[in-house]
Design a protein around this motif. Structure first.
Motif, PDB file in Angstrom:
ATOM      1  N   GLY A 132      -0.865  -1.535  59.868  1.00  0.00           N
ATOM      2  CA  GLY A 132      -0.037  -1.956  58.744  1.00  0.00           C
ATOM      3  C   GLY A 132      -0.072  -0.944  57.628  1.00  0.00           C
ATOM      4  O   GLY A 132      -1.132  -0.401  57.297  1.00  0.00           O
ATOM      5  N   ILE A 133       1.091  -0.680  57.053  1.00  0.00           N
ATOM      6  CA  ILE A 133       1.247   0.274  55.950  1.00  0.00           C
ATOM      7  C   ILE A 133       1.699  -0.471  54.705  1.00  0.00           C
ATOM      8  O   ILE A 133       2.563  -1.343  54.787  1.00  0.00           O
ATOM      9  N   VAL A 134       1.123  -0.128  53.574  1.00  0.00           N
ATOM     10  CA  VAL A 134       1.626  -0.551  52.269  1.00  0.00           C
ATOM     11  C   VAL A 134       1.563   0.661  51.347  1.00  0.00           C
ATOM     12  O   VAL A 134       0.579   1.403  51.352  1.00  0.00           O
ATOM     13  N   GLY A 135       2.607   0.862  50.569  1.00  0.00           N
ATOM     14  CA  GLY A 135       2.606   1.939  49.584  1.00  0.00           C
ATOM     15  C   GLY A 135       3.346   1.503  48.341  1.00  0.00           C
ATOM     16  O   GLY A 135       4.247   0.662  48.409  1.00  0.00           O
ATOM     17  N   ALA A 136       2.980   2.041  47.206  1.00  0.00           N
ATOM     18  CA  ALA A 136       3.638   1.670  45.951  1.00  0.00           C
ATOM     19  C   ALA A 136       3.583   2.827  44.971  1.00  0.00           C
ATOM     20  O   ALA A 136       2.587   3.553  44.895  1.00  0.00           O
ATOM     21  N   VAL A 137       4.672   2.997  44.216  1.00  0.00           N
ATOM     22  CA  VAL A 137       4.727   3.948  43.123  1.00  0.00           C
ATOM     23  C   VAL A 137       5.266   3.195  41.913  1.00  0.00           C
ATOM     24  O   VAL A 137       6.301   2.539  41.991  1.00  0.00           O
ATOM     25  N   SER A 138       4.532   3.256  40.805  1.00  0.00           N
ATOM     26  CA  SER A 138       4.823   2.379  39.676  1.00  0.00           C
ATOM     27  C   SER A 138       4.391   3.048  38.377  1.00  0.00           C
ATOM     28  O   SER A 138       4.050   4.240  38.353  1.00  0.00           O
ATOM     29  N   GLN A 139       4.393   2.257  37.316  1.00  0.00           N
ATOM     30  CA  GLN A 139       3.864   2.705  36.027  1.00  0.00           C
ATOM     31  C   GLN A 139       2.631   1.889  35.653  1.00  0.00           C
ATOM     32  O   GLN A 139       2.159   1.962  34.520  1.00  0.00           O
ATOM     33  N   ARG A 140       2.130   1.129  36.609  1.00  0.00           N
ATOM     34  CA  ARG A 140       0.927   0.319  36.399  1.00  0.00           C
ATOM     35  C   ARG A 140      -0.033   0.582  37.557  1.00  0.00           C
ATOM     36  O   ARG A 140       0.302   1.256  38.531  1.00  0.00           O
ATOM     37  N   ASN A 141      -1.225   0.037  37.488  1.00  0.00           N
ATOM     38  CA  ASN A 141      -2.202   0.159  38.559  1.00  0.00           C
ATOM     39  C   ASN A 141      -1.723  -0.622  39.791  1.00  0.00           C
ATOM     40  O   ASN A 141      -1.533  -1.831  39.728  1.00  0.00           O
ATOM     41  N   VAL A 142      -1.503   0.064  40.889  1.00  0.00           N
ATOM     42  CA  VAL A 142      -0.947  -0.580  42.086  1.00  0.00           C
ATOM     43  C   VAL A 142      -2.027  -1.013  43.077  1.00  0.00           C
ATOM     44  O   VAL A 142      -1.718  -1.639  44.086  1.00  0.00           O
ATOM     45  N   VAL A 143      -3.279  -0.696  42.825  1.00  0.00           N
ATOM     46  CA  VAL A 143      -4.328  -0.979  43.805  1.00  0.00           C
ATOM     47  C   VAL A 143      -4.438  -2.469  44.142  1.00  0.00           C
ATOM     48  O   VAL A 143      -4.554  -2.833  45.314  1.00  0.00           O
ATOM     49  N   PRO A 144      -4.411  -3.393  43.158  1.00  0.00           N
ATOM     50  CA  PRO A 144      -4.477  -4.812  43.529  1.00  0.00           C
ATOM     51  C   PRO A 144      -3.335  -5.234  44.465  1.00  0.00           C
ATOM     52  O   PRO A 144      -3.542  -6.024  45.395  1.00  0.00           O
ATOM     53  N   MET A 145      -2.130  -4.697  44.229  1.00  0.00           N
ATOM     54  CA  MET A 145      -1.008  -5.012  45.102  1.00  0.00           C
ATOM     55  C   MET A 145      -1.240  -4.450  46.506  1.00  0.00           C
ATOM     56  O   MET A 145      -0.937  -5.101  47.519  1.00  0.00           O
ATOM     57  N   LEU A 146      -1.782  -3.235  46.596  1.00  0.00           N
ATOM     58  CA  LEU A 146      -2.050  -2.637  47.900  1.00  0.00           C
ATOM     59  C   LEU A 146      -3.055  -3.465  48.687  1.00  0.00           C
ATOM     60  O   LEU A 146      -2.892  -3.686  49.892  1.00  0.00           O
ATOM     61  N   ILE A 147      -4.090  -3.934  48.025  1.00  0.00           N
ATOM     62  CA  ILE A 147      -5.104  -4.750  48.698  1.00  0.00           C
ATOM     63  C   ILE A 147      -4.508  -6.067  49.172  1.00  0.00           C
ATOM     64  O   ILE A 147      -4.744  -6.505  50.306  1.00  0.00           O
ATOM     65  N   GLU A 148      -3.712  -6.708  48.313  1.00  0.00           N
ATOM     66  CA  GLU A 148      -3.087  -7.966  48.713  1.00  0.00           C
ATOM     67  C   GLU A 148      -2.131  -7.730  49.884  1.00  0.00           C
ATOM     68  O   GLU A 148      -2.070  -8.529  50.827  1.00  0.00           O
ATOM     69  N   GLY A 149      -1.394  -6.624  49.853  1.00  0.00           N
ATOM     70  CA  GLY A 149      -0.510  -6.296  50.964  1.00  0.00           C
ATOM     71  C   GLY A 149      -1.272  -6.104  52.261  1.00  0.00           C
ATOM     72  O   GLY A 149      -0.836  -6.549  53.332  1.00  0.00           O
ATOM     73  N   LEU A 150      -2.426  -5.425  52.183  1.00  0.00           N
ATOM     74  CA  LEU A 150      -3.251  -5.243  53.375  1.00  0.00           C
ATOM     75  C   LEU A 150      -3.738  -6.576  53.926  1.00  0.00           C
ATOM     76  O   LEU A 150      -3.798  -6.766  55.145  1.00  0.00           O
ATOM     77  N   ARG A 151      -4.112  -7.500  53.039  1.00  0.00           N
ATOM     78  CA  ARG A 151      -4.553  -8.818  53.514  1.00  0.00           C
ATOM     79  C   ARG A 151      -3.451  -9.492  54.334  1.00  0.00           C
ATOM     80  O   ARG A 151      -3.714 -10.112  55.362  1.00  0.00           O
ATOM     81  N   ARG A 152      -2.221  -9.359  53.853  1.00  0.00           N
ATOM     82  CA  ARG A 152      -1.098 -10.000  54.550  1.00  0.00           C
ATOM     83  C   ARG A 152      -0.754  -9.295  55.853  1.00  0.00           C
ATOM     84  O   ARG A 152      -0.144  -9.900  56.736  1.00  0.00           O
ATOM     85  N   LEU A 153      -1.131  -8.019  55.986  1.00  0.00           N
ATOM     86  CA  LEU A 153      -0.819  -7.246  57.189  1.00  0.00           C
ATOM     87  C   LEU A 153      -2.016  -7.102  58.118  1.00  0.00           C
ATOM     88  O   LEU A 153      -1.900  -6.442  59.158  1.00  0.00           O
ATOM     89  N   GLU A 154      -3.131  -7.704  57.775  1.00  0.00           N
ATOM     90  CA  GLU A 154      -4.348  -7.476  58.557  1.00  0.00           C
ATOM     91  C   GLU A 154      -4.189  -7.945  59.997  1.00  0.00           C
ATOM     92  O   GLU A 154      -4.869  -7.442  60.898  1.00  0.00           O
TER      93      GLU A 154
END
Length: 605
Positions: free
Chosen positions: A3-25
């Motif tokens: 599973g891949i998750v990626g994000a480019v933003s103006q805020r800290n994206v790490v919490p979103m990446l972790i949540e995305g990984l949980r959903r794709l685990e």
């Protein structure tokens, strides 16, 4: 898988990446990792534990960034080890995550080694990272496009360069990748569910696409290097089903959701008309002279059950193919064939490849049966049927299987109605039986305590036989597959009449035999097969309809499913087999929802 998750933003994206990984685990859980852009050099955290463990590590080291990529892995090239976990770096400049397999990675590795690149991992992904780096001249998009032109195989990738803050590039060919757009951020993911709650605006990339993402914007390029505009889709992603509730595991929950899933799949259907199938009309079915069913694993078993429905109801010849084998031999194609790919995810690499092969051979009357509305398979076929299974998290498929069977029965009966082999009275009978099925399923599931007692015995053995006849033989195959998948018990399924042609040599008191015994025309023959087992000391566990005359005795246990349900009886008989596998796994204390060596979405060949 993976599973891949990626994000480019103006805020800290790490919490979103972790949540995305949980959903794709569910797509892979051998290892996982996150990398973020940082001034100086990129930073990453990786581990061979589950996503929750990675989240704790990230919290401990305070990993943050407004641009990041993340990955959860099912190992292909290289063991599940931290050094092989993604993201993979090239010279602390290029960061890559990758799904799929680069089939020519060895020749590319030789070229890169000659250029002075040193390889730190056993993965084919490191070839991608170094190849992108070798082409990099300050423009990541150009480097990725040039690199992908050298790949042979299937891939989905997300990448960033530490020299280009605020930019992420993705590419895909043969492996799923979806882009998401927000007002001030942009995303990549293997599955749109990873981005639920962050955006509802999605672009499903086509094979060969490369996408350039910056906060709030993206540009897509096709395999020829031309800028293309792929359609936006507004999709409200639901996380319904993500909670366990009172159940111990997702598999148990999903087994008990089957009556509701079947009812959802049937919806408001009150007539067998082509309009049941999105994109189909009467001409879709009138010209059909043959049906080709394509699937892998559980979906292949669904096709084997349905083969007898198509032949019995619609009087059509049927070819059922393991999708991973179909395109590797010469074929004699009938141009009147209706091609029906079946897949839970709609992203199964072998099934997609088999579908494309059939289309290349001129078989363009295609109808997909799947559980994910915007999957590649559902977008590729002329018509489609979306089942009502809903989110299925357990790796071992249960409700996806039974809803596939419902869809296939509806297709067989609709073909029969169009062809004149199903009169109106029979149509009404089929529809009534379908509407009664959820209640019958609930009655079978209520017998879980008896299944638990069976599991306490069977779980002590390392081998088992499953027997069935007719449409119940593939149900035996599905039962054996479930026992292997999650209880790690070696199980084999046989057409019961084949026992005396070899397998009977293995029958001993240490070989439990699970039998599907419907009250149909083959019952007496099946009883004779069971006697062959008993005569050799075998222990029988029989799932039987009422009225079969079978009752518990020495060496014979019987669980009744209720009255014989006609052509739909395989659906009722598979439910106790699912529960049996589940409770054997409980007794053996295995990782039920994430069994070893497996992942749910099989996106590699």
């Amino acid at each position: 898988m993976c599973g891949i998750v990626g994000a480019v933003s103006q805020r800290n994206v790490v919490p979103m990446l972790i949540e995305g990984l949980r959903r794709l685990e569910y797509r892979g859980y051998d290892s996982c990792g996150v990398a973020v852009h940082r001034a100086g050099m990129p930073r990453r955290a990786r581990c061979t534990a589950r996503v929750n463990s990675l989240a704790r590590t990230i919290s401990d080291i305070h990993l943050e960034g407004s641009l990041g990529i993340a990955h959860t892995r099912w190992a292909t090239h290289g063991a599940p080890a931290t050094e092989n976990a993604h993201p993979i770096f090239s010279r602390d400049l290029i960061a890559i995550v990758h799904n799929g397999i680069i089939e020519n990675h060895e020749s590319l590795k030789a070229i890169l080694t000659a250029q002075g690149y040193e390889f730190q991992t056993e993965t084919d992904t490191e070839v991608i990272a170094h190849l992108v780096h070798s082409f990099y001249d300050g423009d990541l998009l150009s480097a990725v496009i040039r690199a992908t032109r050298m790949f042979r195989g299937a891939y989905a990738i997300a990448a960033f360069s530490n020299d280009e803050p605020g930019r992420m590039v993705g590419a895909r060919d043969g492996s799923s990748l979806v882009a998401g757009i927000g007002e001030t951020e942009a995303f990549l993911a293997s599955d749109a569910i990873a981005l639920a709650g962050y955006t509802n605006r999605f672009i499903f990339l086509e094979d060969g696409d490369v996408v350039d993402l910056t906060p709030g914007n993206l540009i897509t390029w096709d395999r020829n290097g031309r800028s293309v505009k792929r359609p936006d889709r507004m999709i409200a992603q639901s996380l319904e089903g993500a909670s366990l509730g009172s159940f111990s595991h997702y598999m148990q929950k999903e087994i008990f959701e089957q009556p509701l899933a079947i009812a959802r799949t049937l919806g408001e259907i009150d007539a067998l008309t082509p309009s049941i199938f999105n994109g189909a009309d009467r001409s879709t079915f009138e010209s059909v002279g043959k049906v080709l069913l394509l699937g892998c694993g559980t979906s292949h078993h669904a096709g084997l059950v349905a083969q007898q429905w198509f032949e019995t109801i619609a009087r059509l010849p049927v070819q059922v193919e393991i999708a991973s084998e179909f395109r590797y031999r010469d074929q004699c194609h009938d141009p009147r064939t209706l091609v029906v790919p079946v897949s839970q995810s709609g992203e199964t690499a072998d099934t997609l490849a088999a579908l494309k092969y059939a289309q290349m051979m001129g078989l363009d009357n295609t109808l997909a049966i799947g559980n994910v509305a915007n999957s590649a398979m559902m977008r590729t076929t002329r018509s489609a049927f979306l089942t009502g299974a809903g989110m299925e998290i357990g790796v071992a498929s249960t409700k996806a299987f039974t809803t596939q069977l419902i869809a296939l029965f509806l297709l067989a009966a609709t073909l029969g109605r169009v062809r004149g082999t199903v009169p109106s009275q029979q149509e009404s009978a089929y529809l009534q039986q379908l509407q009664d099925l959820p209640i019958a399923c609930r009655a079978v599931l209520a017998q879980e305590p008896q299944i638990i007692a069976w599991a306490s015995e069977i779980s002590q053995h390392e081998n088992a036989f499953y027997l069935g006849r007719g449409a119940h033989y593939p149900i035996a195959m599905e039962g054996a597959l479930k026992l292997k998948e999650i209880a790690y018990i070696h199980a084999e399924a046989y057409a019961a009449g084949e026992l005396k042609h070899g397998p009977l040599a293995l029958v001993t008191p240490e070989m439990p035999t699970i039998v599907s015994a419907p009250n149909d025309a083959l019952l007496d023959k099946l009883k004779s097969n069971m006697q062959e087992v008993r005569a050799r000391g075998g222990q029988l566990f029989v799932i039987a309809d009422s009225g079969t005359g079978l009752s518990c005795a020495n060496g014979l246990r019987v669980l009744e499913t209720g009255a014989y349900f006609g052509l739909l009886s395989p659906i009722l008989h598979v439910l106790p087999m699912q529960l049996l596998a589940y409770h054997c796994a409980c007794a053996r204390q295995t990782d039920i929802d994430k069994p070893r060596n497996l992942a749910k979405s099989v996106t590699v060949e």
